[in-house]
Design a protein around this motif. Structure first.
Motif, short mmCIF file in Angstrom:
data_model
loop_
_atom_site.label_atom_id
_atom_site.label_comp_id
_atom_site.label_asym_id
_atom_site.label_seq_id
_atom_site.Cartn_x
_atom_site.Cartn_y
_atom_site.Cartn_z
N UNK A 124 19.40 149.82 -55.17
CA UNK A 124 18.24 149.43 -55.60
C UNK A 124 18.48 147.75 -55.12
N UNK A 125 19.51 147.11 -55.27
CA UNK A 125 19.77 145.85 -54.78
C UNK A 125 19.44 145.40 -53.28
N UNK A 126 19.77 146.47 -52.59
CA UNK A 126 19.66 146.44 -50.99
C UNK A 126 18.32 146.70 -50.62
N UNK A 127 17.60 147.52 -51.55
CA UNK A 127 16.14 147.53 -51.05
C UNK A 127 15.05 146.32 -51.38
N UNK A 128 15.77 146.02 -52.67
CA UNK A 128 14.91 144.70 -53.22
C UNK A 128 15.11 143.57 -52.19
N UNK A 129 16.58 143.42 -51.76
CA UNK A 129 16.83 142.21 -50.82
C UNK A 129 16.09 142.34 -49.48
N UNK A 130 16.04 143.69 -48.86
CA UNK A 130 15.23 143.77 -47.75
C UNK A 130 13.69 143.47 -48.04
N UNK A 131 13.11 144.01 -49.14
CA UNK A 131 11.93 143.52 -49.49
C UNK A 131 11.32 142.27 -49.60
N UNK A 132 12.51 141.38 -50.27
CA UNK A 132 12.39 139.90 -50.30
C UNK A 132 12.34 139.30 -48.95
N UNK A 133 13.10 139.94 -47.94
CA UNK A 133 13.52 139.22 -46.77
C UNK A 133 12.10 139.41 -45.92
N UNK A 134 11.19 140.26 -46.40
CA UNK A 134 10.08 140.31 -45.44
C UNK A 134 8.82 139.31 -45.57
N UNK A 135 9.14 138.53 -46.86
CA UNK A 135 8.30 137.37 -47.19
C UNK A 135 9.20 136.32 -47.02
#
Length: 161
Positions: free
Chosen positions: A7-18
């Motif tokens: 979950x943390x990895x997915x969240x960080x990847x999602x945030x890195x898009x923006x």
């Protein structure tokens, strides 16, 4: 625990898009005074694309290129006047926040003063015209008598209340 890591990895990847990082200009100068001069010069020139930002504040690609050009010219030993002349030759007086007074900019500099004087002149003329119109109103004797009667009636009704 693995679910939390995923979950943390997915969240960080999602945030890195923006995520967005601004470029930081780091140019080597011979002396600190040259760096200060280059920054001041870039602050005094308007970005041709942004129009309301100087070259330092703007993030546009053309502002970045012009900042680089200004910094390189300062390192080459060109004077502020030479750099400003080169920029105005290329982009016109638009790149200057304080355009010089010329015959082509006479209207730009003179219009506010002319409009202010015109407004004051019209107000003065209107004030003079009003006082003349007031002075020109004359009542004959019957009109004065009728006015006095109306004032007396208004006074009596005011006292009765």
């Amino acid at each position: 625990m693995q679910k939390c890591g995923r979950f943390l990895l997915a969240f960080l990847l999602y945030i890195s898009l923006f995520a967005q990082a601004d470029m930081v200009d780091t140019y080597p100068f011979h002396t600190p005074e040259e760096r200060v001069r280059a920054v001041e010069l870039a602050k005094s020139l308007r970005c041709p694309q942004c129009q309301n930002q100087n070259l330092v504040e703007s993030n546009s690609p053309i502002a970045y290129d012009l900042r680089l050009e200004v910094y390189n010219m300062v390192n080459e030993g060109k004077t502020n006047q030479q750099i400003v002349e080169l920029m105005t030759t290329r982009f016109g007086d638009f790149v200057l926040y304080k355009p010089p007074f010329q015959w082509t900019t006479l209207f730009l500099w003179g219009a506010p003063v002319v409009l202010l004087l015109l407004a004051f002149g019209l107000m003065w003329r209107d004030t003079k015209g009003r006082s003349k119109r007031r002075a020109a109103i004359k009542l004959d004797q019957t009109q004065q008598d009728r006015l006095q009667q109306l004032l007396n009636q208004a006074e009596k009704t005011g006292n009765e209340k």
